[in-house]
Design a protein around this motif. Structure first.
Motif, mmCIF file in Angstrom:
data_model
loop_
_atom_site.group_PDB
_atom_site.id
_atom_site.type_symbol
_atom_site.label_atom_id
_atom_site.label_comp_id
_atom_site.label_asym_id
_atom_site.label_seq_id
_atom_site.Cartn_x
_atom_site.Cartn_y
_atom_site.Cartn_z
ATOM 1 N N ALA A 31 2.657 -32.467 -9.455
ATOM 2 C CA ALA A 31 2.285 -31.651 -10.304
ATOM 3 C C ALA A 31 1.304 -32.071 -11.144
ATOM 4 N N ARG A 115 6.692 -29.078 -14.718
ATOM 5 C CA ARG A 115 7.135 -27.722 -14.025
ATOM 6 C C ARG A 115 7.330 -26.784 -15.277
ATOM 7 N N TRP A 118 5.197 -25.613 -18.148
ATOM 8 C CA TRP A 118 4.235 -24.833 -17.492
ATOM 9 C C TRP A 118 5.144 -23.206 -17.864
#
Length: 131
Positions: A31, A115, A118
C-alpha cells in the motif's frame, strides 16, 4: 518486490535488516506506493510530525484514532502493535509533541483504508462531453 526496492533504496536504514521478509512484501508494503501517489510523505521513522500510521489491523478496523489505552487486539500482529503504541506513547510524553496542533491526533490506518481512499478520490476527470 519492485515497491520494496524503491522503499529501501530511498533511505536505506538498518531497520530493514530486521524486517521479516513476509512483512517487507505484505499488505502494508504493497500500500505504500499508492499512499505516496496520494500525497503521503512516507517514512519508516515515527516522529513528531506524523499524522497517520499505516499498519495491519483486523478487518473490522480500517481507521482508528490512536490513544494510549488502545487495545492490542486491534492489530493483526500484537508485537507490532505493542512496539508502535510504546513509541507513540514516548512521542506523546515529549514536550514538543504536546505543543503541536492536534496533540495525540494520530490515525492508525490499514492498507484497505488507503485503497478505499484512492477509490473515492476524484483525481480523474471522466467528463468527456463537449462544452
Amino acid at each position: 518486490a519492485a515497491a520494496l526496492g524503491d522503499i529501501q533504496s530511498c533511505d536505506k536504514s538498518n531497520r530493514w535488516d530486521i524486517v521479516n521478509p513476509s512483512d517487507a512484501t505484505g499488505a502494508v508494503a504493497s500500500a505504500l506506493p499508492l499512499a505516496a501517489v496520494m500525497g503521503a510523505q512516507i517514512t519508516h521513522h515515527l516522529h513528531l510530525g506524523i499524522t497517520h500510521v499505516l499498519v495491519e489491523m483486523h478487518k473490522q478496523h480500517e481507521q482508528v484514532r490512536w490513544r494510549p489505552s488502545l487495545s492490542l487486539n486491534v492489530f493483526v500482529n500484537k508485537e507490532t502493535g505493542k512496539a508502535l503504541s510504546y513509541r507513540l506513547e514516548e512521542l506523546d510524553d515529549e514536550e514538543t509533541f504536546a505543543g503541536r496542533p492536534g496533540k495525540g491526533e494520530v490515525l492508525l490506518v490499514s492498507p484497505e483504508w488507503v485503497r478505499k481512499e484512492w477509490s473515492r478520490a476524484s483525481i480523474f476527470d471522466l467528463d468527456t462531453s463537449d462544452d
